[in-house]
Write a protein that holds these residues in place. Structure first.
Motif: not given
Length: 329
Positions: A105-116
């Motif tokens: 999850f985490g998409g309902h925020a202004e920033y999120v980190s994702v593994p490349q």
């Protein structure tokens, strides 16, 4: 940064906008400034912890027993790379991307980190962020299930629940594979699914698609009411039943039913990959995949968005606009 958070399971009102720390990308991670996300049925289930029968214990272990393990919902994002962590070579700041976060999850925020090396790829060049994000949750889910079946040109595919996020994607993808698609939905959505490629539409309110003699090579259930017992006789020999939504009993019995019937019965999670997401992007850029958006809400209106999804009548996707100016480029 602003984020839509929830600290207890329950109705839409448990979600609220808060200021939370902006994440910093760790080694191998990409920090995305989020322009858009979707609010899916999966977000609703996670927020309310309302899951199919028999999955309550597993859901509690995954989502949290007494309170949410992850406070920010949102399984997908479209945005711009803000920064990259050490060791990242596939992306650079300024890249426009789409990404599937899945159970993180985490998409309902202004920033999120994702593994490349996660399910992240370049955004379609011919779509804005709000359109592009609709490829992710619905598109990847539909693609993941359809690839489990042997769909040949001229084959027959029935999509039960054809007007939702996964259903609208499934109709388009099955049509792309050359299948003759039957869509089951309300009559109000007839024109929508026909425009996406359905040759035949069944209004579930007036007709039971299992009652006649028509059979199909593949039945894809996006609703949760097409049990094997109900639809077995509607599946052709060596055909397939794809259970996007299934209770614990259906999941546990799937492999045994496949062996006994000679018809593939499959349920359970799928793997989200950058390769599959890039495939969907290529279809969109070729004009072979349409974004289907019912409503778009500002992040500040997230509670109202949850209420709308709870009603169970959305057509395609509900988009959450996170960053201002998320317009088509």
């Amino acid at each position: 940064m602003r984020a839509a958070t929830y600290r207890q399971f329950g109705p839409p009102e448990v979600v609220r906008i808060e200021e939370t720390p902006k994440p910093a990308p760790r080694p191998g991670e990409v920090l995305i400034k989020v322009h858009a996300s979707t609010l899916s049925a999966a977000d609703r289930r996670a927020r309310s912890r309302s899951v199919p029968k028999g999955l309550q214990v597993l859901a509690a272990l995954a989502l949290g027993i007494f309170r949410p393990r992850t406070r920010v919902l949102g399984m997908d994002v479209a945005g711009v790379v803000e920064a990259v962590g050490p060791g990242v070579s596939a992306f650079t700041p300024g890249d426009e991307v789409v990404a599937m976060l899945g159970a993180r999850f985490g998409g309902h925020a202004e920033y999120v980190s994702v593994p490349q090396d996660g399910a992240i790829t370049s955004k379609p060049r011919n779509m804005g962020f709000e359109q592009a994000v609709t490829l992710v949750f619905g598109g990847l889910t539909a693609h993941g299930f359809l690839t489990r079946a042997a769909i040949r040109p001229g084959g027959t595919v029935l999509v039960n629940g054809a007007s939702g996020a996964v259903g609208t994607a499934a109709v388009q993808l099955a049509k792309h594979l050359g299948a003759r698609v039957t869509a089951v939905c309300s009559d109000a959505n007839r024109d929508l699914v026909t425009s996406l490629g359905a040759e035949r539409v069944i209004d579930y309110a007036t007709e039971d698609f299992t009652a006649g003699t028509q059979t199909y090579d593949v039945i894809m259930d996006c609703v949760g009411n097409a049990t094997f017992e109900r639809v077995e006789s509607s599946i052709n020999r060596c055909g397939a039943l794809l259970l996007v939504i299934a209770d614990l009993r259906a999941i546990l019995l799937a492999s045994g039913r496949s062996r006994r019937s000679g018809k593939l019965v499959t349920a359970g999670n799928i793997k989200y990959t950058a390769e599959d997401l890039a495939f969907l992007v290529s279809l969109a850029e070729a004009g072979q995949y349409q974004a289907v958006i019912d409503r778009t809400y500002e992040l500040s209106d997230i509670v109202e968005a949850h209420r709308f999804v709870d009603a169970g009548r959305k057509r395609g996707n509900v988009v959450i606009r996170v960053a201002a100016g998320a317009i088509k480029r």
